[in-house]
Design an enzyme around this catalytic site. Sequence first.
Site, PDB file in Angstrom:
ATOM      1  N   ASP A  63       0.873  -1.374   0.018  1.00 20.85           N
ATOM      2  CA  ASP A  63      -0.012   0.165  -0.048  1.00 20.85           C
ATOM      3  C   ASP A  63       0.870   1.444  -0.096  1.00 20.85           C
ATOM      4  O   ASP A  63       0.573   2.255  -0.699  1.00 20.85           O
ATOM      5  CB  ASP A  63      -1.074  -0.010   1.073  1.00 20.85           C
ATOM      6  CG  ASP A  63      -0.418  -0.438   2.282  1.00 20.85           C
ATOM      7  OD1 ASP A  63       0.771  -0.871   2.453  1.00 20.85           O
ATOM      8  OD2 ASP A  63      -0.667   0.224   3.510  1.00 20.85           O
ATOM      9  N   LYS A 106       1.981 -32.637  25.321  1.00 22.97           N
ATOM     10  CA  LYS A 106       2.653 -31.824  26.486  1.00 22.97           C
ATOM     11  C   LYS A 106       2.801 -30.195  26.110  1.00 22.97           C
ATOM     12  O   LYS A 106       2.948 -29.466  27.261  1.00 22.97           O
ATOM     13  CB  LYS A 106       3.941 -32.323  27.013  1.00 22.97           C
ATOM     14  CG  LYS A 106       5.164 -32.458  25.967  1.00 22.97           C
ATOM     15  CD  LYS A 106       6.305 -32.843  26.727  1.00 22.97           C
ATOM     16  CE  LYS A 106       7.332 -32.828  25.802  1.00 22.97           C
ATOM     17  NZ  LYS A 106       8.222 -34.043  25.801  1.00 22.97           N
ATOM     18  N   GLU A 125       0.163 -11.374  13.908  1.00 22.07           N
ATOM     19  CA  GLU A 125       1.195 -10.191  14.369  1.00 22.07           C
ATOM     20  C   GLU A 125       0.814  -8.940  14.735  1.00 22.07           C
ATOM     21  O   GLU A 125       1.162  -8.547  15.749  1.00 22.07           O
ATOM     22  CB  GLU A 125       2.250  -9.960  13.108  1.00 22.07           C
ATOM     23  CG  GLU A 125       3.471  -9.151  13.377  1.00 22.07           C
ATOM     24  CD  GLU A 125       4.081  -8.932  11.909  1.00 22.07           C
ATOM     25  OE1 GLU A 125       5.175  -9.571  11.825  1.00 22.07           O
ATOM     26  OE2 GLU A 125       3.694  -8.404  11.139  1.00 22.07           O
ATOM     27  N   THR A 133       2.134  -7.822  -1.576  1.00 28.35           N
ATOM     28  CA  THR A 133       2.218  -8.137  -0.057  1.00 28.35           C
ATOM     29  C   THR A 133       1.750  -9.256   0.428  1.00 28.35           C
ATOM     30  O   THR A 133       0.564  -9.662   0.266  1.00 28.35           O
ATOM     31  CB  THR A 133       1.932  -7.111   0.659  1.00 28.35           C
ATOM     32  OG1 THR A 133       2.035  -7.339   2.112  1.00 28.35           O
ATOM     33  CG2 THR A 133       0.495  -6.531   0.489  1.00 28.35           C
ATOM     34  N   ASP A 136       0.879  -9.763   3.153  1.00 32.64           N
ATOM     35  CA  ASP A 136      -0.115  -9.500   4.204  1.00 32.64           C
ATOM     36  C   ASP A 136      -1.511  -9.713   3.742  1.00 32.64           C
ATOM     37  O   ASP A 136      -2.567  -9.779   4.397  1.00 32.64           O
ATOM     38  CB  ASP A 136      -0.046  -8.050   4.751  1.00 32.64           C
ATOM     39  CG  ASP A 136       1.397  -7.870   5.537  1.00 32.64           C
ATOM     40  OD1 ASP A 136       2.028  -8.864   5.551  1.00 32.64           O
ATOM     41  OD2 ASP A 136       1.728  -6.855   5.847  1.00 32.64           O
ATOM     42  N   MET A 181       2.950 -13.389  10.488  1.00 30.28           N
ATOM     43  CA  MET A 181       3.141 -12.132   9.912  1.00 30.28           C
ATOM     44  C   MET A 181       1.718 -11.556   9.404  1.00 30.28           C
ATOM     45  O   MET A 181       0.708 -12.224   9.240  1.00 30.28           O
ATOM     46  CB  MET A 181       4.179 -12.088   8.840  1.00 30.28           C
ATOM     47  CG  MET A 181       5.368 -11.459   9.261  1.00 30.28           C
ATOM     48  SD  MET A 181       6.350 -11.309   7.823  1.00 30.28           S
ATOM     49  CE  MET A 181       7.826 -10.650   8.687  1.00 30.28           C
ATOM     50  N   GLY A 182       1.847 -10.471   9.123  1.00 31.26           N
ATOM     51  CA  GLY A 182       0.746  -9.634   8.686  1.00 31.26           C
ATOM     52  C   GLY A 182       0.569  -8.264   9.652  1.00 31.26           C
ATOM     53  O   GLY A 182       0.229  -8.586  10.764  1.00 31.26           O
TER      54      GLY A 182
HETATM   55  P1  FBP Z   1       5.203  -5.446   2.948  1.00 25.20           P
HETATM   56  O1  FBP Z   1       3.897  -4.600   3.492  1.00 25.20           O
HETATM   57  O2  FBP Z   1       6.305  -4.253   2.351  1.00 25.20           O
HETATM   58  O3  FBP Z   1       4.921  -6.271   1.834  1.00 25.20           O
HETATM   59  O4  FBP Z   1       5.671  -6.006   4.170  1.00 25.20           O
HETATM   60  C1  FBP Z   1       5.006  -7.003   4.974  1.00 25.20           C
HETATM   61  C2  FBP Z   1       5.712  -7.591   6.028  1.00 25.20           C
HETATM   62  O5  FBP Z   1       6.297  -8.716   5.702  1.00 25.20           O
HETATM   63  C3  FBP Z   1       4.787  -7.316   7.189  1.00 25.20           C
HETATM   64  O6  FBP Z   1       4.077  -8.918   7.207  1.00 25.20           O
HETATM   65  C4  FBP Z   1       5.871  -7.409   8.353  1.00 25.20           C
HETATM   66  O7  FBP Z   1       5.303  -6.764   9.428  1.00 25.20           O
HETATM   67  C5  FBP Z   1       6.757  -6.464   7.911  1.00 25.20           C
HETATM   68  O8  FBP Z   1       6.837  -6.700   6.605  1.00 25.20           O
HETATM   69  C6  FBP Z   1       8.180  -6.684   8.463  1.00 25.20           C
HETATM   70  O9  FBP Z   1       8.882  -5.874   8.005  1.00 25.20           O
HETATM   71  P2  FBP Z   1      10.552  -5.864   7.944  1.00 25.20           P
HETATM   72  O10 FBP Z   1      10.944  -6.447   6.684  1.00 25.20           O
HETATM   73  O11 FBP Z   1      10.811  -4.558   7.944  1.00 25.20           O
HETATM   74  O12 FBP Z   1      10.832  -6.641   9.328  1.00 25.20           O
END
Ligand code: FBP
Length: 724
Positions: free
Chosen positions: A200, A271, A360, A226, A228, A279-280
């Site tokens: 974005d 256990k 995340e 992305t 995400d 991520m996201g």
């Molecule tokens: P983009 O939006 O640039 O594609 O990045 C997404 C992401 O992978 C997220 O899921 C995560 O929070 C972030 O990048 C991590 O960023 P960095 O690489 O700077 O640690």
Amino acid sequence: MIMSENISIETLLKNPEIETAIADINSETLDRRAFIPQICKVFSNKFISLENQPQYRFPINREAEKQLPDIIYNNVQKLVAGDSDRKDYQSFFLKSRNIGIVFSGGPAPGGHNVIAGIFDAAKEANPESKIFGFILGPEGILENRYVEITKELVDRYRNMGGFTMIKTGRTKIDSPQKMALSRETCQELNLDALVIIGGDDSNTNAAFLAQELKPHGIQVIGIPKTIDGDIQIRTEDGETLCAISFGFHSAARAFAQNISNLCTDASSDLKYWHVCKVMGRVASHLALEVALQTHANLTLIGEDLADYVDNDRLKKAQEKGEIDYTAYGMTLRHLSRLICDAIVKRAAKGKNYGVIVIPEGVLEFINEIQIFIIKLSTIIGQYNQIHDLDFHTAFHSLDAKLEYLRRLFRGITEKQASPIWNARDDELFNDLPSFFQEGLLVERDTHGNFQFSQVNTEKIIMDMVGDYLHILKEKGEYKIGIEDRRFNYIMERANLNPELIGMTIFRNYQKADLEDYKEKGDRKNYSKVHDKTDSIPKDNHRYYLIKKSIISVKTLKQALVNGGVITDDDKVPAPILEIFKKSVPNFKIQSHFYGYDGRGSNPTKFDCNYTYNLGLTAFALIANGATGQMAVIKNLEHDSDRWEPLGVPIARLMHLEERKGKLALVMEKNVVDTNSNAFRIAKAMRDKWLAAEHGEDHYRQPGPVRFQGKSEEDKPLTLVLNSI
Ligand code: FBP
């Protein structure tokens, strides 16, 4: 057999079998490189033109209209077969071009295929065309660092993951100076067009660059990237033009495979609770997809938590004629209670293990934390504006940062006390563990985004869960249920009276069979027993729970003495002790973070096809003179023969959002829609997947990414469900 120590290492390394076994390039890589993506029908035409689609409408943001006047009125454009008779059109389409490409933001599987698509289409239209890749993301544009992309380079990376070919970066082109530098680079390279492959924020950059470069005849095209999955494009009328960004599917598949393996481990060893942060940055799309693919026992969805209303609290306040505004939205405390509730329920059915998925960005949806994030972003943003030195350089240690905040609300540091940070904020903030304080003060990225990946979200939540479980254990509420058959077996083996002991130590022990009462029509006893006994499953497996008052060997002995099972002088019989010990839960967690691994995985076939077509679409937009458009593929939820490439005006996707304490014009992210099929289905399956019942869990095994054959995982399940 020849003993290998007799052979020199040099000879060994020259052995062809050994050479093959340890070569950098294996057959998987060769197969991937050779894979030819399936192309959308329209690309079988030599010429492609664009057809305006005014039926796809978007609102116009007034600020976007002001800042992006030359691209705001773009239409959605459909790629159609070109007019092969018009000579002027043909020569424009086929002219030799210089095209720059840049990756921006985090890697996402499939990026190389976007380059391959652009390269193949541009070279086919005109072999004289040149494609340049800017090195290390937008920084490469600012510093004019690039590489000319050759066929050899493209072939090496076809269908391969990562952004290794030209690397990526998060530099933002956000000042007049940076704009000027970008323009100079594009002009020096004599670029006709620049393609920005990003999320974005990067597409926001693409829109501003398109506006800046339009008068200079340089086109800018964006690509929705992305993992995400938060770039989704819907028209004003709810029509989906882009269901998901590229990379989402591959990352989700990689996470799901690993998490499904943990489900298998958890249900074998019984256990651990495996806690998986996924991520996201903000949106929980990846967590939702993982839930659908694996049926993990508990998956938090941030967007769902934000909608939470504590009805009990609301009702209590209503009875007093008040409104309790704190009942709206989730607190960290309440969230930890919900997780504990699930853990306690499973334990009662003998399952003191399981798998939890935590997105995340979940903290973004917890009111109290979101307020801190916004306040601190504003304070840091304002500090950076006023002072010469950046906040994080000026205040290196956590102590120094905390001291600054303290002085801020007292009005010592700056000219006057901050209206944003007050004594209450300071007090609440100081109550947080230092690793969490550090997390909340972490440096924002270049776009002003909070860096959730650097916060130990799962630790924050699970520490609270651990503390509360401890309290529940002390109160005797968190116990492992003892299966009736096991209890009876142990009693019989030791020649003990199960009835007497059962009634003495269990809170839900009933000799009488519910079904017996039911058959005899003995309603009174039926409901008496029914109320005391947990619902008894048809297969008649009961789980007995030790009485709440029995929390130690001492209290166990007391109960046995009171129940007349033993006298004060007796020891607790070993079989009873054995049962008691089995009922005491030991809460053990293993934490995992799934993010960078999935982001770096090789693309699925879906993403290979999707991204190659995005590259072809980008070239077709360029070859028709479009600018300020994002290449997208409509109908992704269907088989690729129904895919429809489009160009969508980026400026129409912009809105105002808080960044670094100020409102900024950025492309709007899409979070999980709690009215979507995918979410509603996952919600409806929650109890089943929690599996707080006798018997097997309902884990699903999506398996590894496959390049051959058909499976349900060929496309994101979220997409499939949402399209029904
Ligand atoms: P983009 O939006 O640039 O594609 O990045 C997404 C992401 O992978 C997220 O899921 C995560 O929070 C972030 O990048 C991590 O960023 P960095 O690489 O700077 O640690």
